[in-house]
Design an enzyme around this catalytic site. Structure first.
Site, PDB file in Angstrom:
ATOM      1  N   CYS A  43       0.095  87.999  32.654  1.00  0.00           N
ATOM      2  CA  CYS A  43      -1.092  87.460  33.318  1.00  0.00           C
ATOM      3  C   CYS A  43      -2.211  87.164  32.329  1.00  0.00           C
ATOM      4  O   CYS A  43      -2.801  86.097  32.337  1.00  0.00           O
ATOM      5  CB  CYS A  43      -1.574  88.424  34.393  1.00  0.00           C
ATOM      6  SG  CYS A  43      -3.023  87.815  35.285  1.00  0.00           S
ATOM      7  N   CYS A  48      -1.593  83.747  34.349  1.00  0.00           N
ATOM      8  CA  CYS A  48      -2.599  83.296  35.297  1.00  0.00           C
ATOM      9  C   CYS A  48      -3.994  83.155  34.710  1.00  0.00           C
ATOM     10  O   CYS A  48      -4.730  82.232  35.077  1.00  0.00           O
ATOM     11  CB  CYS A  48      -2.626  84.220  36.513  1.00  0.00           C
ATOM     12  SG  CYS A  48      -2.467  85.974  36.161  1.00  0.00           S
ATOM     13  N   TYR A 178       5.076  77.070  41.863  1.00  0.00           N
ATOM     14  CA  TYR A 178       3.637  77.116  41.602  1.00  0.00           C
ATOM     15  C   TYR A 178       3.299  76.847  40.137  1.00  0.00           C
ATOM     16  O   TYR A 178       2.292  76.186  39.830  1.00  0.00           O
ATOM     17  CB  TYR A 178       3.037  78.440  42.092  1.00  0.00           C
ATOM     18  CG  TYR A 178       3.346  79.643  41.231  1.00  0.00           C
ATOM     19  CD1 TYR A 178       2.465  80.064  40.246  1.00  0.00           C
ATOM     20  CD2 TYR A 178       4.512  80.381  41.416  1.00  0.00           C
ATOM     21  CE1 TYR A 178       2.733  81.173  39.457  1.00  0.00           C
ATOM     22  CE2 TYR A 178       4.795  81.484  40.639  1.00  0.00           C
ATOM     23  CZ  TYR A 178       3.912  81.871  39.660  1.00  0.00           C
ATOM     24  OH  TYR A 178       4.185  82.961  38.873  1.00  0.00           O
ATOM     25  N   ALA A 342      -1.978  82.060  46.272  1.00  0.00           N
ATOM     26  CA  ALA A 342      -2.610  80.757  46.053  1.00  0.00           C
ATOM     27  C   ALA A 342      -1.854  79.991  44.992  1.00  0.00           C
ATOM     28  O   ALA A 342      -1.208  80.575  44.118  1.00  0.00           O
ATOM     29  CB  ALA A 342      -4.065  80.930  45.636  1.00  0.00           C
ATOM     30  N   GLU A 442     -16.507  76.867  57.151  1.00  0.00           N
ATOM     31  CA  GLU A 442     -16.812  76.928  58.574  1.00  0.00           C
ATOM     32  C   GLU A 442     -15.659  76.394  59.426  1.00  0.00           C
ATOM     33  O   GLU A 442     -15.547  76.718  60.601  1.00  0.00           O
ATOM     34  CB  GLU A 442     -18.090  76.160  58.881  1.00  0.00           C
ATOM     35  CG  GLU A 442     -17.977  74.661  58.727  1.00  0.00           C
ATOM     36  CD  GLU A 442     -19.289  73.950  59.078  1.00  0.00           C
ATOM     37  OE1 GLU A 442     -19.892  74.297  60.098  1.00  0.00           O
ATOM     38  OE2 GLU A 442     -19.699  73.051  58.314  1.00  0.00           O
TER      39      GLU A 442
END
Length: 448
Positions: A43, A48, A178, A342, A442
């Site tokens: 990582c 990442c 990903y 994600a 929202e």
């Protein structure tokens, strides 16, 4: 009682190994960790963290293009790969230093060399030194999978991409997971011509179909080309130093870089696990129980090497739970439901819980709510790209089973929503929450 050099010896100083070392030491254990590369693991060093920094750097291409719509005149725009690359590598070193300091501050000994297992309580360092420990924790992570075809030695993986000497004008990427989609977005945004090659028609397997379709549509409009059902069969060097990549039976593609991003497998080769009676699983993973214990009572494993969920936060939680259980008198394990994830593609997508298909198979009677909208910033900048949020709900209880999002800042927004899904909130709870206007977030409480 048997005497050992250490209470705990950790093999691998990535996120899971460092967390386990620190927590075990805080409980009073005498701890050592061995790392054959650099402290910080995948990582921090080659995953990442540096990849997200490249994503940030690539976003400026879009920001600068859109600036004129907001009254800014930006002249002489020029991108210098070496500046971004070197800044990223400097920050990797900074974080590595911080990780090392964490070990030092907790009085954890660390050996910068490879370690292998010699038995239930023994390890051997590459230097030849043999060490004993009451418990051994394996946290060696995973490693890129390389397919077999002629010329694969001319290709790179995500490990090497951060060290490219110059920016490639033509990039061929094999894979559509990903890692592949994130680097496709980075190189495309920075100006390279990107072609994604995949052995099937599916990208980002495991994510909701609607989000995958939307990402494919947007990235194609941004100029990324796709060739499905045709994995690479050959990569050749050309006289000018470039590459020719042949996808299936199609015509060869000219490339400066061919990136293989077809997944990662547990890094267990040559660890000596057989000396402790531990047999590997079908993917080379280390089988463990709910508390990360292997078939050998004194040896545990956490993180990607167990091939449960290959995510850094999961490795951290597993390492922490292991240390609390074995050294802290607080036996606990890691819960794997409602884990948010994600993809930092462009635009990014994020999800938590069940997809629509998974929910239908499990619950049968479900409701699906959605918001398909054009982000406010895109309207002013004349971008046609639209965001999409989906909420999957159990029709009987109204409990939210999953939330799926694609659009700017989706990962940042999803983190709070994931808490609500994990807590078992209902669609009515979201409806009763006042919208934060004007924002993309929202849309979560306005879905119909």
């Amino acid at each position: 009682m048997a005497q050992y050099d250490y209470d705990l010896f950790v093999i691998g100083a990535g996120s899971g190994g460092v967390r386990a070392s620190r927590i075990a030491a805080s409980h009073g254990a005498k701890v050592a960790v061995a790392e054959e590369h650099r402290i910080g693991g995948t990582c921090v060093i080659r995953g990442c963290v540096p990849k997200k920094l490249l994503v940030y750097g690539s976003h400026f291409a879009e920001e600068l293009q859109d600036a004129s719509h907001y009254g800014w005149s930006v002249e002489g725009m020029k991108f210098d790969w070496s500046v971004l690359r070197d800044a990223v590598l400097r920050d990797v070193t900074r974080i590595e230093t911080a990780y090392t300091a964490t070990l030092d501050n907790n009085k954890v000994d660390h050996f910068l060399e490879r370690a292998t297992i010699t038995g239930p309580h023994g390890v051997k360092l590459a230097s030849g030194r043999e060490i004993t420990a009451k418990y051994i924790l394996i946290a060696t992570g995973a490693w890129p999978v390389m397919p077999e075809f002629d010329g694969v030695e001319h290709c790179i993986t995500s490990n090497e991409v951060f060290h490219l000497e110059k920016f490639p004008e033509r990039v061929v990427i094999q894979g559509a997971g990903y890692i592949a989609m994130e680097f496709a977005g980075i190189f495309n945004a920075l100006g390279a011509h990107v072609t994604v090659i995949n052995r099937s028609e599916t990208l980002l397997r495991g994510y909701d179909q609607a989000l995958r379709d939307r990402l494919l549509q947007i990235t194609m409009a941004r100029g990324i080309e796709y060739k499905f059902n045709c994995p690479l069969t050959k990569v050749e060097k050309t006289a000018d130093g470039g590459l020719l990549a042949t996808p299936g039976k199609l015509e060869p593609l000219k490339a400066d870089v061919v990136l293989i991003a077809t997944g990662r497998k547990p890094k267990t080769d040559g660890l000596g696990l057989e000396s402790a009676g531990i047999e590997l699983g079908p993917r080379g993973e280390i089988p463990v129980d709910d508390y990360s214990k292997t078939a050998c009572d004194s040896i545990y494993a956490v993180g990607d090497v167990t091939d449960r969920i290959q995510l850094t936060p999961i490795a951290i939680r597993e390492g922490h739970a292991f240390a609390d259980s074995v050294f802290g008198g607080n036996k606990r394990n890691t819960v794997y439901d409602c884990v948010p994830s994600a993809v930092f593609s462009q635009p990014p997508l994020a999800a938590v819980g069940l997809t629509e298909g998974e929910a239908r198979n499990k619950y049968g009677n479900i409701k699906v709510y959605s918001a398909d909208f054009r982000p406010m910033k895109n309207v002013f900048a004349s971008r046609q790209e639209r965001g999409l949020y989906k909420m999957v709900v159990d029709a009987n209880s109204e409990k939210i089973l999953g939330i799926h999002m694609i659009g700017p800042e989706s990962p940042e927004i999803l983190q709070a929503a994931a808490i609500a899904v994990r807590a078992g909130l209902t669609k009515a709870d979201f409806d009763a929450t006042v919208a934060l206007h004007p924002s993309m977030a929202e849309e979560l409480v306005l879905m119909r």
